[in-house]
Design a protein around this motif. Sequence first.
Motif, PDB file in Angstrom:
ATOM      1  N   TYR A 168       0.839  -1.194   0.000  1.00  0.00           N
ATOM      2  CA  TYR A 168       0.000   0.000   0.000  1.00  0.00           C
ATOM      3  C   TYR A 168       0.875   1.245   0.000  1.00  0.00           C
ATOM      4  O   TYR A 168       2.042   1.198   0.387  1.00  0.00           O
ATOM      5  N   HIS A 169       0.305   2.347  -0.402  1.00  0.00           N
ATOM      6  CA  HIS A 169       0.988   3.632  -0.400  1.00  0.00           C
ATOM      7  C   HIS A 169       1.517   3.902   1.013  1.00  0.00           C
ATOM      8  O   HIS A 169       0.818   3.641   1.999  1.00  0.00           O
ATOM      9  N   PRO A 170       2.748   4.409   1.129  1.00  0.00           N
ATOM     10  CA  PRO A 170       3.326   4.649   2.465  1.00  0.00           C
ATOM     11  C   PRO A 170       2.463   5.531   3.368  1.00  0.00           C
ATOM     12  O   PRO A 170       2.412   5.320   4.582  1.00  0.00           O
ATOM     13  N   ALA A 171       1.768   6.505   2.796  1.00  0.00           N
ATOM     14  CA  ALA A 171       0.896   7.351   3.620  1.00  0.00           C
ATOM     15  C   ALA A 171      -0.277   6.544   4.174  1.00  0.00           C
ATOM     16  O   ALA A 171      -0.690   6.737   5.318  1.00  0.00           O
ATOM     17  N   LEU A 172      -0.811   5.620   3.369  1.00  0.00           N
ATOM     18  CA  LEU A 172      -1.887   4.745   3.851  1.00  0.00           C
ATOM     19  C   LEU A 172      -1.387   3.849   4.973  1.00  0.00           C
ATOM     20  O   LEU A 172      -2.090   3.625   5.959  1.00  0.00           O
ATOM     21  N   VAL A 173      -0.187   3.336   4.818  1.00  0.00           N
ATOM     22  CA  VAL A 173       0.393   2.458   5.845  1.00  0.00           C
ATOM     23  C   VAL A 173       0.595   3.242   7.135  1.00  0.00           C
ATOM     24  O   VAL A 173       0.216   2.779   8.227  1.00  0.00           O
ATOM     25  N   ALA A 174       1.179   4.421   7.030  1.00  0.00           N
ATOM     26  CA  ALA A 174       1.415   5.235   8.228  1.00  0.00           C
ATOM     27  C   ALA A 174       0.095   5.580   8.913  1.00  0.00           C
ATOM     28  O   ALA A 174      -0.023   5.483  10.147  1.00  0.00           O
ATOM     29  N   LEU A 175      -0.905   5.957   8.133  1.00  0.00           N
ATOM     30  CA  LEU A 175      -2.207   6.269   8.722  1.00  0.00           C
ATOM     31  C   LEU A 175      -2.861   5.034   9.328  1.00  0.00           C
ATOM     32  O   LEU A 175      -3.530   5.124  10.361  1.00  0.00           O
ATOM     33  N   HIS A 176      -2.684   3.874   8.706  1.00  0.00           N
ATOM     34  CA  HIS A 176      -3.232   2.634   9.252  1.00  0.00           C
ATOM     35  C   HIS A 176      -2.729   2.407  10.674  1.00  0.00           C
ATOM     36  O   HIS A 176      -3.510   2.185  11.601  1.00  0.00           O
ATOM     37  N   LEU A 236      -8.258  12.137  10.549  1.00  0.00           N
ATOM     38  CA  LEU A 236      -7.291  11.222   9.929  1.00  0.00           C
ATOM     39  C   LEU A 236      -7.986  10.144   9.107  1.00  0.00           C
ATOM     40  O   LEU A 236      -7.493   9.748   8.044  1.00  0.00           O
ATOM     41  N   MET A 237      -9.121   9.667   9.594  1.00  0.00           N
ATOM     42  CA  MET A 237      -9.857   8.627   8.872  1.00  0.00           C
ATOM     43  C   MET A 237     -10.418   9.182   7.558  1.00  0.00           C
ATOM     44  O   MET A 237     -10.405   8.490   6.536  1.00  0.00           O
ATOM     45  N   ALA A 238     -10.871  10.424   7.575  1.00  0.00           N
ATOM     46  CA  ALA A 238     -11.351  11.041   6.333  1.00  0.00           C
ATOM     47  C   ALA A 238     -10.201  11.171   5.337  1.00  0.00           C
ATOM     48  O   ALA A 238     -10.358  10.860   4.151  1.00  0.00           O
ATOM     49  N   GLY A 239      -9.041  11.606   5.828  1.00  0.00           N
ATOM     50  CA  GLY A 239      -7.868  11.682   4.961  1.00  0.00           C
ATOM     51  C   GLY A 239      -7.457  10.323   4.434  1.00  0.00           C
ATOM     52  O   GLY A 239      -7.088  10.181   3.267  1.00  0.00           O
ATOM     53  N   ARG A 240      -7.532   9.309   5.291  1.00  0.00           N
ATOM     54  CA  ARG A 240      -7.176   7.952   4.872  1.00  0.00           C
ATOM     55  C   ARG A 240      -8.141   7.450   3.795  1.00  0.00           C
ATOM     56  O   ARG A 240      -7.726   6.791   2.841  1.00  0.00           O
ATOM     57  N   LEU A 241      -9.415   7.739   3.948  1.00  0.00           N
ATOM     58  CA  LEU A 241     -10.395   7.319   2.953  1.00  0.00           C
ATOM     59  C   LEU A 241     -10.098   7.966   1.601  1.00  0.00           C
ATOM     60  O   LEU A 241     -10.126   7.302   0.566  1.00  0.00           O
ATOM     61  N   VAL A 242      -9.790   9.256   1.610  1.00  0.00           N
ATOM     62  CA  VAL A 242      -9.453   9.948   0.359  1.00  0.00           C
ATOM     63  C   VAL A 242      -8.226   9.298  -0.277  1.00  0.00           C
ATOM     64  O   VAL A 242      -8.205   9.012  -1.484  1.00  0.00           O
ATOM     65  N   LEU A 243      -7.195   9.030   0.527  1.00  0.00           N
ATOM     66  CA  LEU A 243      -5.996   8.368  -0.009  1.00  0.00           C
ATOM     67  C   LEU A 243      -6.312   6.977  -0.535  1.00  0.00           C
ATOM     68  O   LEU A 243      -5.793   6.557  -1.572  1.00  0.00           O
ATOM     69  N   ARG A 244      -7.159   6.260   0.172  1.00  0.00           N
ATOM     70  CA  ARG A 244      -7.512   4.896  -0.241  1.00  0.00           C
ATOM     71  C   ARG A 244      -8.215   4.908  -1.595  1.00  0.00           C
ATOM     72  O   ARG A 244      -8.029   4.006  -2.413  1.00  0.00           O
ATOM     73  N   LEU A 245      -9.010   5.927  -1.809  1.00  0.00           N
ATOM     74  CA  LEU A 245      -9.757   6.011  -3.067  1.00  0.00           C
ATOM     75  C   LEU A 245      -8.935   6.575  -4.220  1.00  0.00           C
ATOM     76  O   LEU A 245      -9.314   6.409  -5.374  1.00  0.00           O
ATOM     77  N   THR A 246      -7.808   7.232  -3.920  1.00  0.00           N
ATOM     78  CA  THR A 246      -7.060   7.929  -4.972  1.00  0.00           C
ATOM     79  C   THR A 246      -5.658   7.377  -5.229  1.00  0.00           C
ATOM     80  O   THR A 246      -4.979   7.874  -6.127  1.00  0.00           O
ATOM     81  N   THR A 247      -5.232   6.395  -4.470  1.00  0.00           N
ATOM     82  CA  THR A 247      -3.901   5.833  -4.680  1.00  0.00           C
ATOM     83  C   THR A 247      -4.018   4.387  -5.148  1.00  0.00           C
ATOM     84  O   THR A 247      -4.976   3.691  -4.819  1.00  0.00           O
ATOM     85  N   PRO A 248      -3.026   3.937  -5.916  1.00  0.00           N
ATOM     86  CA  PRO A 248      -3.037   2.524  -6.309  1.00  0.00           C
ATOM     87  C   PRO A 248      -2.782   1.642  -5.081  1.00  0.00           C
ATOM     88  O   PRO A 248      -2.157   2.080  -4.115  1.00  0.00           O
TER      89      PRO A 248
END
Length: 173
Positions: free
Chosen positions: A4-12, A57-69
């Motif tokens: 997963y994208h590093p930002a998604l991992v960090a937010l996870h 943070l969860m809203a940001g994570r959702l946006v990243l989840r929907l916009t990153t491979p």
Amino acid sequence: MTRYHPALVALHWLLALLIVGALIGGAFSLDPVPEDSPDKVGVLRLHMLAGLTILALMAGRLVLRLTTPHPPPADIGNATLNQVAPAVHWTFYALVFGLAASGLVMAAEAGLFAIVFGAAEGPVPDLDQLRARTGHGLFALALALLIGGHVTAAVYHQAVRRDGVLRRMSLRR
């Protein structure tokens, strides 16, 4: 793509810590303190700040989840469970947003923002009498159970299947 994208991992991992902390804090630090205790406002302040942080943070994570491979879904070795797993992950989002929404409704009903953040004096009202309190508790219980299942699945992948699925949520290459 295997990770997963590093930002998604960090937010996870950050959200995992914050959410587990907020669940534990709500159950073991917030609930036992009587509403008329002077400590209640401080505990509520911390819990509400954690909840608002989690929501953002969860809203940001959702946006990243929907916009990153992201990597293809993991194979658990069972066709039915392979179909259930994505629904479980989306249920995390629904439960966290539901928990935050019920907390915001409860805070609004009780006038907690003014009490907790210093604009008003007074004891904290009896939160158990609020309509949103039941929903907040049910969302928290459901989220705690889902986290337990998620951790169990991660251990199963690591210890039984040995398929390296945890590397997908690692910042290390």
